[in-house]
Design an enzyme around this catalytic site. Structure first.
Site, PDB file in Angstrom:
ATOM      1  N   CYS A  95      -0.460   3.752   2.148  1.00 44.26           N
ATOM      2  CA  CYS A  95       0.009   3.451   3.525  1.00 44.26           C
ATOM      3  C   CYS A  95       1.189   4.188   4.018  1.00 44.26           C
ATOM      4  O   CYS A  95       1.622   5.340   4.914  1.00 44.26           O
ATOM      5  CB  CYS A  95      -0.387   2.651   4.210  1.00 44.26           C
ATOM      6  SG  CYS A  95      -1.916   1.665   3.623  1.00 44.26           S
ATOM      7  N   ASP A  96       2.231   3.627   3.365  1.00 44.81           N
ATOM      8  CA  ASP A  96       3.455   3.907   3.160  1.00 44.81           C
ATOM      9  C   ASP A  96       4.563   4.671   2.875  1.00 44.81           C
ATOM     10  O   ASP A  96       5.937   4.535   3.427  1.00 44.81           O
ATOM     11  CB  ASP A  96       4.196   2.423   3.412  1.00 44.81           C
ATOM     12  CG  ASP A  96       2.926   1.469   4.824  1.00 44.81           C
ATOM     13  OD1 ASP A  96       2.698   2.369   5.519  1.00 44.81           O
ATOM     14  OD2 ASP A  96       2.499   0.436   3.969  1.00 44.81           O
ATOM     15  N   CYS A 115       0.794  -1.412   0.366  1.00 42.86           N
ATOM     16  CA  CYS A 115       0.411  -0.289   0.035  1.00 42.86           C
ATOM     17  C   CYS A 115       0.439   1.378   0.194  1.00 42.86           C
ATOM     18  O   CYS A 115       1.323   1.394   1.065  1.00 42.86           O
ATOM     19  CB  CYS A 115      -0.811  -0.579   1.061  1.00 42.86           C
ATOM     20  SG  CYS A 115      -2.054   1.367   1.485  1.00 42.86           S
TER      21      CYS A 115
END
Ligand code: NAP
Length: 315
Positions: free
Chosen positions: A135-136, A132
């Site tokens: 997200c990261d 992801c």
């Protein structure tokens, strides 16, 4: 007993909820995490009509949720369905110690990212390996990273990651990308993105966190070890259909088979969105299928006498 159980809270499930509740049909949506589905992970959705500048996936999904709740959809998050049972006309979703009964069900459970299954993948997940970018990506500011895959997801996420990382190397097993030309052109024009074709990621190495990736050139058989602190895997998806009963037929890849009314092989059970065989895997298509499945579920309820046919007025 509710009228319709919706299993999965992505764009298909939420849109089905909007249509059902607006038609005054009692619906309940069960979601194994929080609602939004994979669209939540998209940094920018540029092809959903109505948003000429694009819209962040999380924002779009939050709005769909708000709209569904406004019409009265009951949403149960962290209520993963382990089994769907069919007993006569009843559809029963089993979730932990609870079970939920309905006259009809719409399967909108979507897909999950596919794993590569290489040494180090599990060990370094969350410590350098990610599925992801949204997200990261911020964890890899000014670092060198790898993206594996040649589809739309890999290229779209590479473009997003390039605004954080110092260098993004796309590792793809073939000599040409599968991604749309529009995305490919943008990636090729980005000075931070490089491509390694005919290449496969075969091993991830490190101590506590990831520090290097072993890449195999599948034409020459040569291996090289690249120093990297992040690897993002976009090698496709697997459908979330493990909970379905034998009455619901799946295709050879595990996606739910439907007819053009989005009916599965089990009467009163419909499927919509990414989990459905033949679905186009686009947010707009999932939403449209959710609407269609909801209207057809309404027709099914009317045909069984569980609900009076619609008699006009605003719907
Ligand atoms: P995808 O199109 O199935 O692409 C997966 C990529 O991973 C392919 O390039 C494939 O290689 C590669 N791959 C698969 N297994 C592999 C393995 N074991 N080792 C190495 N590489 C492997 O998946 P996706 O990119 O997630 O897209 C899924 C669907 O969502 C598509 O229909 C796509 O159009 C849609 N989508 C659309 C957008 C958008 O419209 N902006 C964004 C994201 C996704 P090969 O090419 O050799 O098969």
């Amino acid at each position: 007993m509710t009228d319709v159980l919706i299993i999965g809270g992505g764009p298909a499930g939420l849109t089905a909820g909007i249509y059902l509740c607006r038609a005054r049909i009692k619906a309940m949506l069960l979601e194994q995490q929080t609602v939004g589905g994979q669209a939540m992970l998209s940094p920018l959705i540029e092809n959903y009509p109505g948003f000429p500048d694009g819209i962040e996936g999380a924002t779009l999904m939050e709005r769909m949720k708000e709209q569904a709740e406004k019409f009265g959809l009951e949403i149960l998050s962290f209520q993963g369905v382990e089994q769907l049972l069919i007993e006569g006309d009843k559809k029963i979703a089993v979730s932990g110690a609870k079970s939920f009964e309905a006259r009809s069900a719409i399967i909108t459970a979507g897909r999950s990212p596919k794993k590569l299954g290489i040494p180090g993948e599990t060990e370094f997940t969350g410590r350098g390996v990610s599925y992801c970018a949204t997200c990261d990506a911020p964890f890899f500011r000014d670092r060198e990273i790898i993206v594996v895959g040649g589809g739309d997801a890999a290229i779209e996420e590479s473009l997003h990651l390039a605004s954080f990382a110092s260098k993004v190397t796309v590792v793809h097993r073939r000599s040409e990308l599968r991604a749309s030309e529009y995305l490919e052109e943008r990636a090729r024009a980005n000075p931070k993105i490089e491509f390694l074709f005919n290449s496969e990621l075969v091993e991830l190495r490190g101590e506590k966190t990831l520090s290097s990736a072993v890449i195999l050139n599948n034409l020459t058989g040569e291996k090289q070890e690249l120093p990297v602190s992040g690897v993002f895997l976009y090698v496709g998806n697997v459908p979330n259909t493990g909970f379905l009963p034998a009455e619901v037929d799946l295709d050879e890849n595990g996606y739910v088979k439907t007819n053009d009314r989005l009916e599965t092989t089990a009467p009163g059970v419909f499927a919509a969105g990414d989990v459905r065989s033949g679905s186009r895997k686009q947010v707009i298509c999932a939403a449209a299928e959710g609407a269609q499945a909801a209207m057809n579920a309404q027709g099914y309820l009317e045909s069984t006498g569980a609900r009076k046919p619609y008699e006009g007025g605003s719907n």
